[in-house]
Design a protein around this motif. Structure first.
Motif, short mmCIF file in Angstrom:
data_model
loop_
_atom_site.label_atom_id
_atom_site.label_comp_id
_atom_site.label_asym_id
_atom_site.label_seq_id
_atom_site.Cartn_x
_atom_site.Cartn_y
_atom_site.Cartn_z
N ARG A 131 41.58 36.94 39.71
CA ARG A 131 42.75 37.79 39.48
C ARG A 131 42.96 38.05 37.99
NH1 ARG A 131 46.51 35.02 42.26
NH2 ARG A 131 46.95 33.71 40.44
N ASP A 132 42.81 37.03 37.17
CA ASP A 132 42.98 37.21 35.72
C ASP A 132 41.90 38.14 35.16
OD1 ASP A 132 45.13 35.50 35.83
OD2 ASP A 132 44.05 33.77 34.98
N THR A 133 40.68 38.04 35.69
CA THR A 133 39.60 38.91 35.22
C THR A 133 39.86 40.35 35.61
OG1 THR A 133 38.02 37.08 35.31
CG2 THR A 133 37.11 39.31 35.29
N VAL A 134 40.37 40.57 36.81
CA VAL A 134 40.75 41.92 37.23
C VAL A 134 41.75 42.52 36.24
CG1 VAL A 134 42.04 43.22 39.00
CG2 VAL A 134 40.25 41.60 39.67
N ALA A 135 42.77 41.75 35.89
CA ALA A 135 43.78 42.25 34.96
C ALA A 135 43.19 42.55 33.60
CB ALA A 135 44.91 41.22 34.84
N ALA A 136 42.33 41.65 33.11
CA ALA A 136 41.73 41.86 31.79
C ALA A 136 40.85 43.10 31.77
CB ALA A 136 40.92 40.62 31.40
N LEU A 137 40.08 43.31 32.83
CA LEU A 137 39.18 44.46 32.86
C LEU A 137 39.94 45.77 32.98
CD1 LEU A 137 36.33 43.01 35.09
CD2 LEU A 137 36.27 43.41 32.62
N GLU A 138 41.01 45.78 33.76
CA GLU A 138 41.80 47.02 33.81
C GLU A 138 42.40 47.32 32.45
OE1 GLU A 138 44.64 49.37 36.83
OE2 GLU A 138 45.25 47.30 36.48
N ASP A 139 42.89 46.29 31.77
CA ASP A 139 43.46 46.48 30.43
C ASP A 139 42.42 46.97 29.43
OD1 ASP A 139 45.93 45.71 31.35
OD2 ASP A 139 45.81 43.67 30.55
N ARG B 289 45.63 51.55 37.87
CA ARG B 289 44.86 52.67 37.31
C ARG B 289 43.44 52.75 37.84
NH1 ARG B 289 41.01 52.83 33.88
NH2 ARG B 289 41.31 50.66 33.24
N VAL B 290 42.74 51.63 37.89
CA VAL B 290 41.31 51.64 38.22
C VAL B 290 41.08 52.03 39.68
CG1 VAL B 290 40.56 49.95 36.50
CG2 VAL B 290 41.36 49.17 38.74
#
Length: 262
Positions: A26-34, A73-74
């Motif tokens: 979940r944290d990686t998903v957030a980081a990649l979208e950012d 967004r993604v």
């Protein structure tokens, strides 16, 4: 193939649902979208494909429901769904539901399936490569027909991405049904397969320039990516796996994306 300038160059990152607790994913998903990644993918298996084959692992579609709510967004999807594991009508309904949860950002990535352990341990008939590809071919019209019957219908024409490189059967299914074709091809192999895809398109009455080309970047240089881009690839994917999701390579490829689109 179509002039790639008509399509944006996009970077998709596949977060393998293995060897990490879900909080880390979940944290990686957030980081990649950012960071500005265009698309996020997982995969549709029940066990790890590398490292400890009995290590941590999570199921694909339920995870995608969480991503649909978490992100804003993604685009996202599975690279790729296994057609063998779920009834075709059910797949269509699940995809439509994710489409609505996300406000129209879901990509329906699918393929024929190949990982025998998944089949054996979860009680699916493994069959043969030919029977699994035939089942995928049979499922696609059912899926698209179900999308036309659901209430409410999908918010958009859900993009269909088909993965695989078999020249006799898989590429024919791609020519018939795909909006996006994904493979792990080198420039040389991609050149050959694009010609075969064109021939399949002629046989089924499809202009395959309509199909977006997606290719894996892992282990490749920017110069090779430039060659793939020149051949018509506009979606480039990169895989990450736990336990530690190193996103430095993603930064590198986002910089390349921006350099070729500036």
């Amino acid at each position: 193939m179509a002039d790639q300038k008509k399509r944006p160059v996009r970077i998709g990152v596949q977060i393998a649902p293995q060897h990490a607790q879900y909080a880390a994913i979940r944290d990686t998903v957030a980081a990649l979208e950012d960071l500005g990644v265009d698309i996020l993918f997982n995969w549709d298996h029940f066990f790890p494909l590398s490292g400890d084959r009995d290590g941590l692992h999570f199921e694909s579609w339920t995870m995608l429901g969480a991503w649909a709510e978490q992100t804003s967004r993604v685009e996202f999807g599975c690279l790729v769904n296994c057609n063998s594991y779920r009834n075709a009508n059910l797949q269509a309904d699940m995809a439509r539901t994710l489409d609505h949860i996300s406000g129209g950002r879901f990509i329906f990535g699918t393929g024929a399936g190949w990982f025998e352990r998944d089949y054996d341990e979860y009680g699916y008939e493994f069959g043969t490569p030919g029977s699994r590809i035939a089942a995928l071919s049979d499922a696609m019209p059912i899926i698209t027909d179900r999308w036309s019957k659901l209430n409410p219908p999908p918010t958009r024409r859900i993009p269909v991405m088909i993965g695989g490189g078999g020249v006799k059967k898989t590429l024919r299914v791609v020519a018939q049904h795909a909006d996006i074709w994904h493979s792990f091809s080198s420039p040389h192999v991609l050149t050959e397969k694009l010609e075969i895809l064109r021939e399949h398109g002629e046989a089924v009455g499809r202009d395959v320039s309509e199909i977006e080309i997606s290719t894996e970047l892992r282990g490749r240089s920017e110069s090779v990516a430039d060659e793939l881009l020149a051949l018509g690839t506009t979606m480039f994917t990169l895989g990450l796996s736990g336990p530690h999701h190193d996103i430095d390579a993603v930064r590198r490829w986002l910089a390349w994306r921006d350099s070729v689109t500036s």
